[in-house]
Design a protein around this motif. Structure first.
Motif, PDB file in Angstrom:
ATOM      1  N   LYS A 112      47.942 103.219  21.713  1.00 31.98           N
ATOM      2  CA  LYS A 112      47.095 103.623  20.713  1.00 31.98           C
ATOM      3  C   LYS A 112      45.660 104.306  21.256  1.00 31.98           C
ATOM      4  CE  LYS A 112      50.086 103.293  17.546  1.00 31.98           C
ATOM      5  NZ  LYS A 112      50.762 104.325  16.968  1.00 31.98           N
ATOM      6  N   TYR A 113      45.368 105.619  20.872  1.00 29.11           N
ATOM      7  CA  TYR A 113      43.958 106.064  21.589  1.00 29.11           C
ATOM      8  C   TYR A 113      43.081 106.078  20.607  1.00 29.11           C
ATOM      9  CZ  TYR A 113      48.151 107.960  24.025  1.00 29.11           C
ATOM     10  OH  TYR A 113      49.171 108.051  24.851  1.00 29.11           O
ATOM     11  N   ASP A 114      43.075 105.568  19.414  1.00 28.01           N
ATOM     12  CA  ASP A 114      41.900 105.220  18.507  1.00 28.01           C
ATOM     13  C   ASP A 114      41.931 103.904  17.949  1.00 28.01           C
ATOM     14  OD1 ASP A 114      40.352 106.622  16.024  1.00 28.01           O
ATOM     15  OD2 ASP A 114      41.639 105.129  15.128  1.00 28.01           O
ATOM     16  N   GLY A 115      40.447 103.390  18.247  1.00 29.21           N
ATOM     17  CA  GLY A 115      40.198 102.073  17.701  1.00 29.21           C
ATOM     18  C   GLY A 115      40.811 101.511  16.593  1.00 29.21           C
ATOM     19  N   LYS A 116      40.494 102.013  15.427  1.00 28.50           N
ATOM     20  CA  LYS A 116      41.062 101.648  13.986  1.00 28.50           C
ATOM     21  C   LYS A 116      42.421 101.821  13.861  1.00 28.50           C
ATOM     22  CE  LYS A 116      40.216 101.966   8.909  1.00 28.50           C
ATOM     23  NZ  LYS A 116      41.796 101.802   8.791  1.00 28.50           N
ATOM     24  N   GLU A 117      43.026 102.798  14.391  1.00 27.82           N
ATOM     25  CA  GLU A 117      44.548 103.139  14.473  1.00 27.82           C
ATOM     26  C   GLU A 117      45.181 101.851  15.311  1.00 27.82           C
ATOM     27  OE1 GLU A 117      48.154 106.043  15.984  1.00 27.82           O
ATOM     28  OE2 GLU A 117      45.986 106.768  15.917  1.00 27.82           O
ATOM     29  N   GLY A 118      44.567 101.378  16.516  1.00 23.96           N
ATOM     30  CA  GLY A 118      45.230 100.462  17.264  1.00 23.96           C
ATOM     31  C   GLY A 118      45.245  98.981  16.462  1.00 23.96           C
ATOM     32  N   LEU A 119      43.915  98.805  15.813  1.00 24.39           N
ATOM     33  CA  LEU A 119      43.919  97.384  15.021  1.00 24.39           C
ATOM     34  C   LEU A 119      45.067  97.520  14.059  1.00 24.39           C
ATOM     35  CD1 LEU A 119      42.466  94.933  14.461  1.00 24.39           C
ATOM     36  CD2 LEU A 119      40.792  96.174  13.055  1.00 24.39           C
ATOM     37  N   ASP A 120      45.160  98.745  13.335  1.00 28.84           N
ATOM     38  CA  ASP A 120      46.083  98.778  12.181  1.00 28.84           C
ATOM     39  C   ASP A 120      47.584  98.502  12.818  1.00 28.84           C
ATOM     40  OD1 ASP A 120      44.078  99.227  10.468  1.00 28.84           O
ATOM     41  OD2 ASP A 120      44.332 101.351  10.411  1.00 28.84           O
ATOM     42  N   THR A 121      47.632  99.024  13.917  1.00 28.94           N
ATOM     43  CA  THR A 121      49.151  98.609  14.613  1.00 28.94           C
ATOM     44  C   THR A 121      49.252  97.326  14.835  1.00 28.94           C
ATOM     45  OG1 THR A 121      48.908 100.983  15.520  1.00 28.94           O
ATOM     46  CG2 THR A 121      50.550  99.299  16.520  1.00 28.94           C
ATOM     47  N   PHE A 122      48.100  96.489  15.365  1.00 25.67           N
ATOM     48  CA  PHE A 122      48.290  94.924  15.382  1.00 25.67           C
ATOM     49  C   PHE A 122      48.394  94.295  14.244  1.00 25.67           C
ATOM     50  CE2 PHE A 122      46.262  90.813  15.304  1.00 25.67           C
ATOM     51  CZ  PHE A 122      46.869  90.264  16.197  1.00 25.67           C
ATOM     52  N   LEU A 123      47.648  94.870  13.311  1.00 26.00           N
ATOM     53  CA  LEU A 123      47.753  94.027  11.869  1.00 26.00           C
ATOM     54  C   LEU A 123      48.933  94.281  11.252  1.00 26.00           C
ATOM     55  CD1 LEU A 123      43.995  94.614  10.554  1.00 26.00           C
ATOM     56  CD2 LEU A 123      45.004  92.491  11.573  1.00 26.00           C
ATOM     57  N   THR A 124      49.744  95.155  11.310  1.00 25.99           N
ATOM     58  CA  THR A 124      51.047  95.589  10.632  1.00 25.99           C
ATOM     59  C   THR A 124      52.111  94.472  11.163  1.00 25.99           C
ATOM     60  OG1 THR A 124      50.782  98.107  10.644  1.00 25.99           O
ATOM     61  CG2 THR A 124      52.865  97.074  10.421  1.00 25.99           C
ATOM     62  N   ASP A 125      52.028  93.886  12.327  1.00 33.00           N
ATOM     63  CA  ASP A 125      53.060  93.138  12.873  1.00 33.00           C
ATOM     64  C   ASP A 125      52.311  92.025  14.001  1.00 33.00           C
ATOM     65  OD1 ASP A 125      55.191  91.579  13.088  1.00 33.00           O
ATOM     66  OD2 ASP A 125      56.419  93.016  14.015  1.00 33.00           O
ATOM     67  N   PRO A 126      51.439  91.292  13.567  1.00 33.47           N
ATOM     68  CA  PRO A 126      50.773  90.401  14.579  1.00 33.47           C
ATOM     69  C   PRO A 126      51.714  89.666  15.386  1.00 33.47           C
ATOM     70  CG  PRO A 126      49.765  90.126  12.298  1.00 33.47           C
ATOM     71  CD  PRO A 126      51.036  90.887  12.123  1.00 33.47           C
ATOM     72  N   GLU A 127      52.752  89.044  14.982  1.00 32.38           N
ATOM     73  CA  GLU A 127      53.631  88.482  15.756  1.00 32.38           C
ATOM     74  C   GLU A 127      54.433  89.176  16.869  1.00 32.38           C
ATOM     75  OE1 GLU A 127      53.869  85.155  15.784  1.00 32.38           O
ATOM     76  OE2 GLU A 127      52.136  85.297  14.106  1.00 32.38           O
ATOM     77  N   LYS A 128      54.126  90.507  16.872  1.00 29.56           N
ATOM     78  CA  LYS A 128      55.206  91.339  17.624  1.00 29.56           C
ATOM     79  C   LYS A 128      54.586  91.469  19.146  1.00 29.56           C
ATOM     80  CE  LYS A 128      56.635  96.278  18.317  1.00 29.56           C
ATOM     81  NZ  LYS A 128      56.625  97.725  17.680  1.00 29.56           N
ATOM     82  N   TRP A 129      53.409  91.250  19.096  1.00 27.84           N
ATOM     83  CA  TRP A 129      52.685  91.411  20.530  1.00 27.84           C
ATOM     84  C   TRP A 129      52.745  90.229  21.567  1.00 27.84           C
ATOM     85  CZ3 TRP A 129      53.109  96.281  20.651  1.00 27.84           C
ATOM     86  CH2 TRP A 129      53.087  97.117  19.272  1.00 27.84           C
TER      87      TRP A 129
END
Length: 239
Positions: free
Chosen positions: A30-47
């Motif tokens: 992810k190249y954008d800060g907010k987009e990156g955070l939203d990606t994490f928050l969508t599925d925190p257990e994934k990473w």
């Protein structure tokens, strides 16, 4: 391993993608800060791992790190930063990052840091291979303090020390299993981070500061400074 890389430099991301694939790891970029955070928050257990640049559009890496730590105290975070000032690095560690790599960096250096951090995190989450104990037993137990490697829990005066990051837990465990033994910063770097920082002692100091803040929320301070030497765990003074 499933890695989320939040990095606005596409050349860096493309370079690291090749190295990640070579290791057999899956990575999302992810190249954008907010987009990156939203990606994490969508599925925190994934990473299994997050690499986080500090200079990002729409949302600063420091803020992203703090938001991630509100949701997960266990997901390992490695900062990637072009900033070379000590204050930025210390602030980044204090906001909850487990490690940092300063740009420009060698891809092999980042891969080595990821492996070391992931290995320590996995060992902690699984407990020791030869441990034959229930989740209700403790690897360390004194009159005032106890820790469980399997559940990654620490208690002071039967109150949980909450929000410990993987490195904070490992740091506390390393000292607590040898109470009153003084550890130099160099020893803690080698034992907890699993590789040499070549004199980068502020990493230890930043983690000790955060660890103390979390301990003080539940009871007396058990991490003591031995001036001119290092740190030790000592709960003998707890009333």
């Amino acid at each position: 391993m499933n890695i989320l890389m939040i990095e606005d430099n596409e050349s860096v991301s493309e370079m690291m993608q090749m190295f990640f694939l070579n290791e057999g790891w899956e990575a999302t970029f992810k190249y954008d800060g907010k987009e990156g955070l939203d990606t994490f928050l969508t599925d925190p257990e994934k990473w299994d791992m997050i690499t986080l640049d500090l200079n990002l559009p729409t949302m600063d890496g420091m803020e992203i790190g703090r938001e991630i730590r509100k949701v997960s105290s266990s997901v390992p975070i490695i900062m990637l930063t072009a900033r070379d000032s000590e204050s930025d690095q210390v602030i980044g560690l204090e906001m909850g990052a487990d490690d940092y790599v300063t740009k420009p960096f060698s891809p092999l250096t980042l891969i080595a840091r990821i492996k070391a951090l992931h290995r320590r995190s996995e060992l902690g989450s699984e407990g020791e291979d030869d441990a034959k104990q229930s989740d209700n037993s403790f690897d360390i137990q004194t009159d005032h303090f106890k820790m469980n490697l399997k559940t990654r829990e620490a208690y002071l005066e039967d109150k949980p020390v909450e929000g410990l990051t993987p490195k904070e837990f490992d740091l506390l465990y390393t000292m607590a299993k040898k109470p009153r033994q003084v550890f130099t910063r160099e020893q803690l770097l080698e034992l907890v981070w699993d590789y040499q920082y070549f004199g980068d002692e502020r990493t230890v100091d930043a983690h000790i500061k955060k660890l103390r803040q979390k301990i003080e929320k539940v009871g007396p301070q058990v991490i003591q400074t031995v001036w001119g030497v290092g740190y030790k765990f000592d709960d003998s003074g707890v009333a």
